[in-house]
Scaffold this motif. Structure first.
Motif, PDB file in Angstrom:
ATOM      1  N   ALA A 123      -7.176  -3.217  -6.915  1.00 44.39           N
ATOM      2  CA  ALA A 123      -6.160  -2.236  -6.541  1.00 44.39           C
ATOM      3  C   ALA A 123      -4.774  -2.815  -6.769  1.00 44.39           C
ATOM      4  O   ALA A 123      -4.572  -4.026  -6.674  1.00 44.39           O
ATOM      5  CB  ALA A 123      -6.349  -1.827  -5.080  1.00 44.39           C
ATOM      6  N   ASP A 124      -3.806  -1.939  -7.055  1.00 44.26           N
ATOM      7  CA  ASP A 124      -2.451  -2.418  -7.340  1.00 44.26           C
ATOM      8  C   ASP A 124      -1.847  -3.147  -6.146  1.00 44.26           C
ATOM      9  O   ASP A 124      -1.134  -4.143  -6.317  1.00 44.26           O
ATOM     10  CB  ASP A 124      -1.559  -1.244  -7.739  1.00 44.26           C
ATOM     11  N   TYR A 125      -2.117  -2.664  -4.920  1.00 45.31           N
ATOM     12  CA  TYR A 125      -1.526  -3.326  -3.761  1.00 45.31           C
ATOM     13  C   TYR A 125      -2.073  -4.734  -3.575  1.00 45.31           C
ATOM     14  O   TYR A 125      -1.369  -5.628  -3.082  1.00 45.31           O
ATOM     15  CB  TYR A 125      -1.739  -2.495  -2.488  1.00 45.31           C
ATOM     16  N   THR A 134       2.630   1.432  -3.700  1.00 41.08           N
ATOM     17  CA  THR A 134       1.726   1.730  -4.823  1.00 41.08           C
ATOM     18  C   THR A 134       0.934   3.011  -4.608  1.00 41.08           C
ATOM     19  O   THR A 134       0.456   3.601  -5.581  1.00 41.08           O
ATOM     20  CB  THR A 134       0.747   0.565  -5.037  1.00 41.08           C
ATOM     21  N   GLY A 135       0.783   3.433  -3.353  1.00 38.90           N
ATOM     22  CA  GLY A 135       0.081   4.686  -3.081  1.00 38.90           C
ATOM     23  C   GLY A 135      -1.417   4.627  -3.239  1.00 38.90           C
ATOM     24  O   GLY A 135      -2.074   5.671  -3.360  1.00 38.90           O
ATOM     25  N   ASP A 136      -1.989   3.421  -3.243  1.00 35.32           N
ATOM     26  CA  ASP A 136      -3.452   3.318  -3.373  1.00 35.32           C
ATOM     27  C   ASP A 136      -4.044   2.586  -2.184  1.00 35.32           C
ATOM     28  O   ASP A 136      -4.996   1.820  -2.316  1.00 35.32           O
ATOM     29  CB  ASP A 136      -3.831   2.611  -4.675  1.00 35.32           C
ATOM     30  N   GLY A 137      -3.476   2.827  -1.010  1.00 37.05           N
ATOM     31  CA  GLY A 137      -3.964   2.155   0.185  1.00 37.05           C
ATOM     32  C   GLY A 137      -5.369   2.531   0.576  1.00 37.05           C
ATOM     33  O   GLY A 137      -6.048   1.784   1.292  1.00 37.05           O
ATOM     34  N   ASP A 138      -5.846   3.714   0.118  1.00 33.78           N
ATOM     35  CA  ASP A 138      -7.204   4.141   0.458  1.00 33.78           C
ATOM     36  C   ASP A 138      -8.259   3.512  -0.447  1.00 33.78           C
ATOM     37  O   ASP A 138      -9.448   3.631  -0.179  1.00 33.78           O
ATOM     38  CB  ASP A 138      -7.310   5.670   0.365  1.00 33.78           C
ATOM     39  N   GLU A 139      -7.832   2.882  -1.520  1.00 37.62           N
ATOM     40  CA  GLU A 139      -8.790   2.272  -2.444  1.00 37.62           C
ATOM     41  C   GLU A 139      -9.222   0.905  -1.952  1.00 37.62           C
ATOM     42  O   GLU A 139      -8.518   0.228  -1.199  1.00 37.62           O
ATOM     43  CB  GLU A 139      -8.153   2.124  -3.838  1.00 37.62           C
ATOM     44  N   SER A 140     -10.403   0.503  -2.406  1.00 38.45           N
ATOM     45  CA  SER A 140     -10.882  -0.834  -2.097  1.00 38.45           C
ATOM     46  C   SER A 140     -10.104  -1.844  -2.929  1.00 38.45           C
ATOM     47  O   SER A 140      -9.802  -1.606  -4.100  1.00 38.45           O
ATOM     48  CB  SER A 140     -12.380  -0.933  -2.407  1.00 38.45           C
ATOM     49  N   GLN A 153       0.825  -1.212   0.000  1.00 41.00           N
ATOM     50  CA  GLN A 153       0.000   0.000   0.000  1.00 41.00           C
ATOM     51  C   GLN A 153       0.855   1.255   0.000  1.00 41.00           C
ATOM     52  O   GLN A 153       0.553   2.228  -0.701  1.00 41.00           O
ATOM     53  CB  GLN A 153      -0.938  -0.011   1.215  1.00 41.00           C
ATOM     54  N   ARG A 154       1.938   1.249   0.763  1.00 45.04           N
ATOM     55  CA  ARG A 154       2.831   2.420   0.790  1.00 45.04           C
ATOM     56  C   ARG A 154       3.510   2.618  -0.558  1.00 45.04           C
ATOM     57  O   ARG A 154       3.654   3.753  -1.037  1.00 45.04           O
ATOM     58  CB  ARG A 154       3.881   2.268   1.889  1.00 45.04           C
TER      59      ARG A 154
END
Length: 276
Positions: free
Chosen positions: A35-37, A19-25, A16-17
């Motif tokens: 999501a990428d993560y 890819t920067g999309d930790g707030d996405e579902s 999440q850190r």
């Protein structure tokens, strides 16, 4: 908590850190993509479990706790072919940042060692090899290892043996200049230009001189023997990675093989941190 659960709880926040999309579902509704993560986490699990994509999906459907750690449910899991194709979405730069983040779990000492090893390409049929001109049988992998924690800090992959190991070492050192105080290597990296490059970066070179004259003995006598002898930690790490995660890559194209090697080192770092 099982080891696989602890591993998942570490890889997900790191992904999440990075890819920067930790707030996405992880699996958005309405036909959206994963999501990428979530994809990064799902691609690390087959390496950790040493299974195929198909077997990994089957196992995850029976492990709701693990899928819950990623933010998915059993019904959200994609088909093995979709997961395989999604591997192309993970760039090598993302893999390098993942590796750096996983190395920080060990609180590295800033004393590194570097060495190369070889990984086999998994067996393929003769017809397949001829059809795609699949001739390279081994990958050359150079790893930068922290000598105190035995964490992999950086990795470089190549399908050829061309080029100088010393020049490659200088390239890796430049990428990690701020994180290194000393760098140990064997006599295969003996090159004066490399030593000068390392000193310019503020890194103390611990590389023995090949003896051609009496003053070479004097140069070698000034080397910190205790730190220099720790260069063998690279061989220890290479052996541990191959024994626990495999000595061959499964991908067919070279760029996917490079990413697989990098993720293999990420998994190794996290597995070691979880055990400790």
């Amino acid at each position: 908590m099982t080891q696989i659960s602890r591993f998942t709880s570490e890889i997900v926040p790191i992904s999440q850190r990075v890819t920067g999309d930790g707030d996405e579902s992880a699996a958005p509704e309405g036909g959206g993509g994963f999501a990428d993560y979530a994809f990064v986490s799902l691609h690390c699990l087959p390496i950790y479990l040493d299974t195929s994509y198909r077997m990994t999906i089957d196992l995850l459907k029976e492990m709701p706790q693990i899928t819950g750690e990623i933010g998915l449910e059993a019904a959200d899991l994609s088909s093995p072919s979709t997961l395989c194709k999604a591997f192309d979405r993970i760039s090598m730069s993302v893999c390098r940042v993942l590796l750096r983040q996983s190395g920080q779990l060990h609180d590295p000492s800033k004393h590194g060692a570097i060495d190369a090893t070889f990984y086999e390409r998994s067996a393929a049929s003769r017809h397949y090899c001829q059809r795609i001109s699949y001739r390279v049988q081994k990958l050359k992998v150079t790893k930068l290892v922290d000598t105190d924690t035995q964490a992999v800090l950086d990795v470089h992959c190549s399908t050829t043996r061309e080029g100088s190991d010393a020049d490659l070492c200088a390239q890796i050192a430049r990428r990690n200049a701020g994180d290194l105080r000393s760098l140990a290597a064997d006599k295969g990296y003996d090159k004066q230009s490399l030593r000068e490059s390392l000193r310019d970066l503020g890194i103390r070179p611990l590389i023995k001189h090949r003896v051609f004259a009496p003053y070479d003995h004097a140069h070698n006598a000034r080397i910190d023997e205790q730190r220099y002898n720790q260069r063998s930690m690279t061989k220890t790490v290479n052996s541990a990675v191959k024994r626990s995660l495999g000595f061959a890559v499964r991908a067919r194209s070279w760029f996917r093989e490079f990413r697989e090697i990098a993720l293999m080192c990420v998994v190794y770092n996290i597995k070691r941190a979880v055990k400790q």
